[in-house]
Design an enzyme around this catalytic site. Structure first.
Site, short mmCIF file in Angstrom:
data_model
loop_
_atom_site.label_atom_id
_atom_site.label_comp_id
_atom_site.label_asym_id
_atom_site.label_seq_id
_atom_site.Cartn_x
_atom_site.Cartn_y
_atom_site.Cartn_z
N ASP A 1 1.03 -1.42 -0.25
CA ASP A 1 -0.01 0.55 0.74
C ASP A 1 0.75 1.27 -0.23
O ASP A 1 0.66 2.35 0.03
CB ASP A 1 -1.20 0.13 0.84
N SER A 2 2.46 1.24 -0.02
CA SER A 2 2.73 2.51 -0.23
C SER A 2 3.13 2.58 -1.52
O SER A 2 3.44 3.87 -1.90
CB SER A 2 4.82 1.82 -0.01
N ASP B 1 -1.19 -6.46 -0.34
CA ASP B 1 -1.36 -5.67 0.75
C ASP B 1 -2.91 -5.15 0.91
O ASP B 1 -3.54 -4.59 -0.10
CB ASP B 1 -0.89 -4.24 0.82
N LYS C 1 -1.44 -9.62 2.04
CA LYS C 1 -0.04 -8.59 4.20
C LYS C 1 -1.31 -8.22 4.34
O LYS C 1 -2.22 -6.77 4.34
CB LYS C 1 0.51 -7.91 3.39
N GLU D 1 -1.03 -5.45 8.27
CA GLU D 1 -0.77 -4.89 9.24
C GLU D 1 -0.92 -5.25 10.91
O GLU D 1 -2.43 -5.60 11.40
CB GLU D 1 -0.87 -3.47 9.65
N GLU E 1 8.86 -4.40 10.50
CA GLU E 1 10.11 -3.43 9.71
C GLU E 1 10.26 -2.14 11.38
O GLU E 1 9.44 -2.09 12.06
CB GLU E 1 8.30 -2.29 9.28
O1 KIV Z 1 3.27 -1.32 1.50
C1 KIV Z 1 4.77 -1.65 1.39
O2 KIV Z 1 5.28 -1.34 1.12
C2 KIV Z 1 5.18 -2.23 2.81
C3 KIV Z 1 6.34 -2.53 2.75
C4 KIV Z 1 7.00 -1.47 4.05
C5 KIV Z 1 6.94 -3.79 3.33
O3 KIV Z 1 4.00 -3.20 3.83
#
Ligand code: KIV
Length: 278
Positions: free
Chosen positions: A51-52, A90, A120, A122, A189
């Protein structure tokens, strides 16, 4: 019958990654589009549609504004470009915290609409129950502990975590709970080496670090950081390219050529054929 041999590339699976605990380091990068996925695929074990993307591609100031639709769209693009890497997507903020059934419905959408193999999320306080629920229903989950970017509005900044004993113990417990709930691997992280080492030695699932030292079973970086797309990068990033500089030089060269009428030249121009003489 055609004698041509069909080239088939076998895609890595969740059990393949799970089996890498303590073995060959897992290579993971974030990825958001098809051409980049095609380039990076032969080198990576896992491509994370993180989600970055909200910050790296859409210019948002945090990941909080990222939607499920954005993740699905970028996930579909990455799946078109990647043939070998395991693709993990994510779950964005707000798509999995409200309840188990909502989390399940959203994760099913992600897997069905993209063809990716895992999600994924959090690992906040409600995550272990969610991970358990999803995994029992056939959805592989990668966990994420330490600095949790989706909690920016609670934390106030993206600072490294686990600096005092209480926070350290909480992150270690969260990693244990995430692994015990059935996550096949855990991103760590923004924590100190000693905590990353303790988590990696404690849990039986591969850990993948970002700003979490070499004491992990694998590493991940945000692709735009490691390609040098931003003026500033955090201490833990190694830049393997200067794409920002390359793009800047290319744009300046193009602008100069257009303004001075050096572009397009004859070689870049179509000409109509002369009519044949009668
Ligand atoms: O969204 C992302 O890029 C991440 C990484 C920091 C692992 O979750």
């Amino acid at each position: 019958m055609s004698s041509q041999r069909q080239e088939t590339v076998k895609r890595l699976t969740v059990p393949d990654i799970r089996a890498r605990k303590g073995g060959e380091p897992i290579v993971m990068l974030t990825c958001y589009d098809a051409p980049t996925a095609g380039i990076m695929d032969p080198y990576c074990d896992v491509l994370l549609v993180g989600d970055s993307v909200g910050m790296a591609v859409h210019g948002l100031s945090s990941t909080v504004g990222v939607t499920l639709e954005m993740m699905i769209l970028h996930g579909q693009a990455v799946m078109r470009g990647a043939k070998r890497a395991l693709v993990v997507i994510d779950m964005p903020f707000g798509s999995y915290e409200a309840g188990l059934e909502t989390a399940y419905a959203n994760a099913v959408r992600v897997l069905k609409e993209t063809g990716a193999q895992a999600v994924k999320l959090e690992s906040g306080p409600t995550a272990p129950a969610t991970i358990d629920y999803l995994v029992k229903r056939g959805i592989p989950v990668m966990g994420h502990v330490g600095l949790l970017p989706q909690s920016i509005n609670i934390d106030g900044s993206f600072r490294a975590k686990g600096k005092d004993e209480a926070e350290r113990a909480r992150i270690l417990q969260s990693a244990r709970d995430t692994a015990d709930a059935g996550a096949f691997s855990v991103v760590i992280e923004g924590v100190a080496e000693s905590l990353a080492r303790e988590i990696t030695e404690t849990i039986d699932k591969p850990t993948i670090g970002i700003g979490a030292s070499a004491a992990c079973d694998g590493q991940v970086l945000v692709v735009s950081d490691m390609l040098g797309m931003f003026e500033w990068t955090p201490k833990f990033v190694r830049r393997y390219a200067d794409l920002r500089g390359e793009i800047d030089r290319a744009a300046a060269g193009y602008a100069e050529d257009v303004r001075s009428r050096r572009f397009p030249a004859e070689v870049e121009t179509y000409f109509s054929k002369k009519p044949a003489a009668t």
